[in-house]
Design a protein around this motif. Sequence first.
Motif, short mmCIF file in Angstrom:
data_model
loop_
_atom_site.label_atom_id
_atom_site.label_comp_id
_atom_site.label_asym_id
_atom_site.label_seq_id
_atom_site.Cartn_x
_atom_site.Cartn_y
_atom_site.Cartn_z
N CYS A 415 0.79 -1.23 0.00
CA CYS A 415 0.00 0.00 0.00
C CYS A 415 0.82 1.28 0.00
N GLY A 416 2.05 1.25 0.51
CA GLY A 416 2.82 2.48 0.57
C GLY A 416 3.56 2.83 -0.70
N SER A 417 3.31 2.08 -1.76
CA SER A 417 4.15 2.20 -2.96
C SER A 417 3.57 3.18 -3.96
N GLY A 418 3.75 4.45 -3.70
CA GLY A 418 3.37 5.48 -4.65
C GLY A 418 4.60 6.03 -5.33
N GLY A 419 4.42 7.07 -6.13
CA GLY A 419 5.54 7.67 -6.84
C GLY A 419 6.22 8.74 -6.03
N LEU A 420 7.54 8.85 -6.18
CA LEU A 420 8.27 9.96 -5.58
C LEU A 420 8.12 11.21 -6.45
N GLY A 421 8.36 12.36 -5.85
CA GLY A 421 8.19 13.61 -6.57
C GLY A 421 9.31 13.89 -7.56
N GLY A 422 9.00 14.73 -8.56
CA GLY A 422 10.03 15.18 -9.49
C GLY A 422 11.09 16.00 -8.76
N GLN A 423 12.32 15.90 -9.22
CA GLN A 423 13.44 16.58 -8.58
C GLN A 423 14.15 17.48 -9.57
N SER A 424 15.07 18.26 -9.08
CA SER A 424 15.81 19.16 -9.96
C SER A 424 16.67 18.39 -10.95
N ILE A 425 17.04 17.16 -10.61
CA ILE A 425 17.96 16.39 -11.45
C ILE A 425 17.26 15.34 -12.30
N GLY A 426 15.94 15.17 -12.16
CA GLY A 426 15.27 14.17 -12.96
C GLY A 426 13.89 13.84 -12.46
N ASP A 427 13.26 12.87 -13.12
CA ASP A 427 11.91 12.44 -12.77
C ASP A 427 11.90 11.71 -11.44
N GLY A 428 10.72 11.70 -10.82
CA GLY A 428 10.55 10.95 -9.58
C GLY A 428 10.54 9.46 -9.83
N LEU A 429 10.95 8.71 -8.83
CA LEU A 429 11.01 7.25 -8.93
C LEU A 429 9.61 6.66 -8.91
N ASP A 430 9.36 5.70 -9.80
CA ASP A 430 8.08 4.99 -9.81
C ASP A 430 8.02 3.98 -8.66
N ILE A 431 6.80 3.77 -8.15
CA ILE A 431 6.53 2.76 -7.12
C ILE A 431 7.60 2.77 -6.05
N GLY A 474 6.89 10.47 -10.14
CA GLY A 474 6.85 9.04 -10.39
C GLY A 474 5.43 8.50 -10.33
N GLN A 475 5.24 7.32 -10.92
CA GLN A 475 3.93 6.69 -10.98
C GLN A 475 3.68 5.85 -9.72
N GLY A 476 2.42 5.77 -9.32
CA GLY A 476 2.04 4.91 -8.21
C GLY A 476 1.83 3.48 -8.65
N ILE A 477 1.17 2.70 -7.80
CA ILE A 477 0.96 1.28 -8.06
C ILE A 477 -0.53 1.00 -8.25
N GLN A 563 -6.64 -1.46 -5.45
CA GLN A 563 -6.04 -0.31 -4.78
C GLN A 563 -5.14 0.43 -5.75
N LEU A 564 -5.31 1.75 -5.79
CA LEU A 564 -4.48 2.63 -6.61
C LEU A 564 -3.76 3.60 -5.69
N THR A 565 -2.45 3.69 -5.80
CA THR A 565 -1.72 4.69 -5.02
C THR A 565 -1.31 5.84 -5.92
N GLY A 566 -1.16 7.01 -5.31
CA GLY A 566 -0.92 8.23 -6.06
C GLY A 566 0.51 8.38 -6.54
N GLY A 567 0.69 9.39 -7.40
CA GLY A 567 2.01 9.69 -7.93
C GLY A 567 2.63 10.88 -7.24
N GLY A 568 3.91 11.07 -7.48
CA GLY A 568 4.60 12.22 -6.92
C GLY A 568 4.26 13.49 -7.65
#
Length: 718
Positions: A415-431, A474-477, A563-568
């Motif tokens: 359940c805790g596997s959502g996306g991380l936020g976008g950063q200055s150096i690149g896209d957020g990590l998925d799941i 990043g994308q969620g799950i 269950q759908l988790t959100g993105g960053g």
Amino acid sequence: MKLKTIDEITTSTLNRVDYDPVTAEVVQMRLVNIVGEMATTLKRTSGSPILTEAQDFCTAIFDEENEHIAFSGYVITHIGSSVEGVKSIPNYYDMESIKPGDHFIVNDPHTAGALHQGDVAIISPLFYKDEFIGWSFSNAHIADIGGMSPGGWAPVARDVYSEALRFVPTRLVSEGKYNYELFNLIRSNVRLPETVVNDIKSLIAANNVSQRRVTELIDQIGLEEYRKYCKVNKALSEKQMCEKISKIPNGIFQTEDWVEYDGYGDNKLVRVSCTLTVKDSSLHFDFSDTDPQLDAFINAGSGVMLGIVNGLMMIGLAFDIPINAGILRPIEIELGEPGTVVNPTVPAPVSCGHMEGGLGAGRALWEGMVQALQRSEDPAIRERTAALSHYSWPGNSWVGLDKAGNYTAFAVLDCGSGGLGGQSIGDGLDISCHEVMLGNSIPDVEINEGLYPMLYLWRSLNYGSGGHGFNRGGQGIDIAWIPYGTEALSGTLENAMAEIPSRGVLGGYPGATNLYKVHRDANAQSYIESNNRMPKLAELGDEEILPNHATNIKLSENDVFRQLTGGGGGYGDPLFRGIHKVAKDVADGYITQETAKIVYGVLIDSLNEADIEGTEALRTKMLSDRIGKPVTYLEKNHTEFGLISQDNALKCACCQASLSTTEENWREKVETKEYPLADRLKSLNIEIQERKQADLFLEESYCPSCGVLIETAIRKNG
């Protein structure tokens, strides 16, 4: 002349202490290895997937001053619960009565700083040749801790007494001898007695490891040197933390966020306020202006608040500094008068305060930090600006009987596997997990199916859930499963982020939120048997949106739980994301061609190839439409976003146009548009749950010179 020893070693006295930097580093890393070995002991001796797979725990070592000298970062929030827990022991026991081989059990948020009752800690004194030298701390989320709901959450509790077993500091082991009466009390009040008791013993084993290894270290370097280098290392970490903070301009930043759940389903927003003051080399976070506590499980105790604030600062600023008490010293936290959502008193329920009030406070304080960081003239500090993840843990736990009649209770740890936020150096990590739980992981599908009465239909990316931006979130799950090997299950749901997403930063958009859904009478088992494959979403029939906070949710063997988790959140204006990156996002299924056009201004043909000339013309038009006058689209000049502070002025980071002085409110000087939050995100193909009241808005602020999107802010009506 340097002093050989000094009682108080701080940043101001460090230059007068005779110490060897190499020895300091060796001692620090030796302690880091010890807390790492404690963590390994937990994983190797526990039989619970919460520890072995999800790694929902932490370990730490303290000195005799009750300050961290080493900390393992699995669940970073426990940097708060650990210090509060250790400080609570002398409140209940005379230190003269504490002996080698003692172990204390703690899980009460009100008196001992636990995040919630489901997080059980063992705190043990450390001795060297019968001399007290500090504490070891091990903590883990235990499979069950009794009370009205499995797993440690109680969404319908009206007071703390309804939630779970509570342990103020209580001696569980006395000089190496177990208190079996207390173990029997625990066994008789939890749903999974053997699993729970074994996990508690694993915590004790981890602390025993720390005692042996610290003794070995002191045998090698001597007690006086050990104590000296613990102080030296704290001062060194404090010095580095102060140096980083000093590169942020002084200022005051007021922000707020909201908890969606009031305990009664009245859709009332509960306000959490944060005022960040940056002064020289210190940060002061004031949460005093926060709504009163409620008789709902959303109240966050002191351990939560210390952990949320310091945990985010560990990631934001102290990512390359050894973690000990030194990084905490420049950070001051004011919770205000007792009786608020972030400073509750008994009998306020607190079993989900870390995920509700606590994470609301985290979102508020990080918005203030984003505003502060982007004003720094140091590029290394500015680049620490990042959007938050889905920043939540939408927990669901289930109980029932399998077909052999055995009682079962389990939490779905995906359940805790959502996306991380976008950063200055690149896209957020998925799941991924959210920022203060980055050491967590999720069990393999086979682990869950082997242990629990469930069968997965799929586990995949929640495509399109990441917030749009120059660097997207990043994308969620997306997971779907059915009860399997049981006729029915009864569940408890907790979802703190369904209606209010984490913000994007510097012109990025918020990501999607978390949702629970169910397909009733889908008969997936029959479908699998008949078609020899798993059904697809379109083949499951109608879906029903489940409540975000509920107990006694029924699932039959014919139902499908999804269950759908959100993105960053996104980082930076999406109109300046690389054209070929957008085309790849379409090809990978992260976004649709429609989203590429309406959000990113990129035209994609049927072969997923980008129309460069058409895209540049479209982007120029979209920028011009934002501010009602012609502008020129220059992608190469737009890699920094938001504001920069220069010569006592706040300037657009893209075109360098001055917007205001640093003392003025820059938002009054820019072009602004306001949209109903859910409607606006829906138009951008981001899914969030719509509130009953249309009281939240997305405010978009544009540079009046170049049209770049400077900020997307969530505002409450009035």
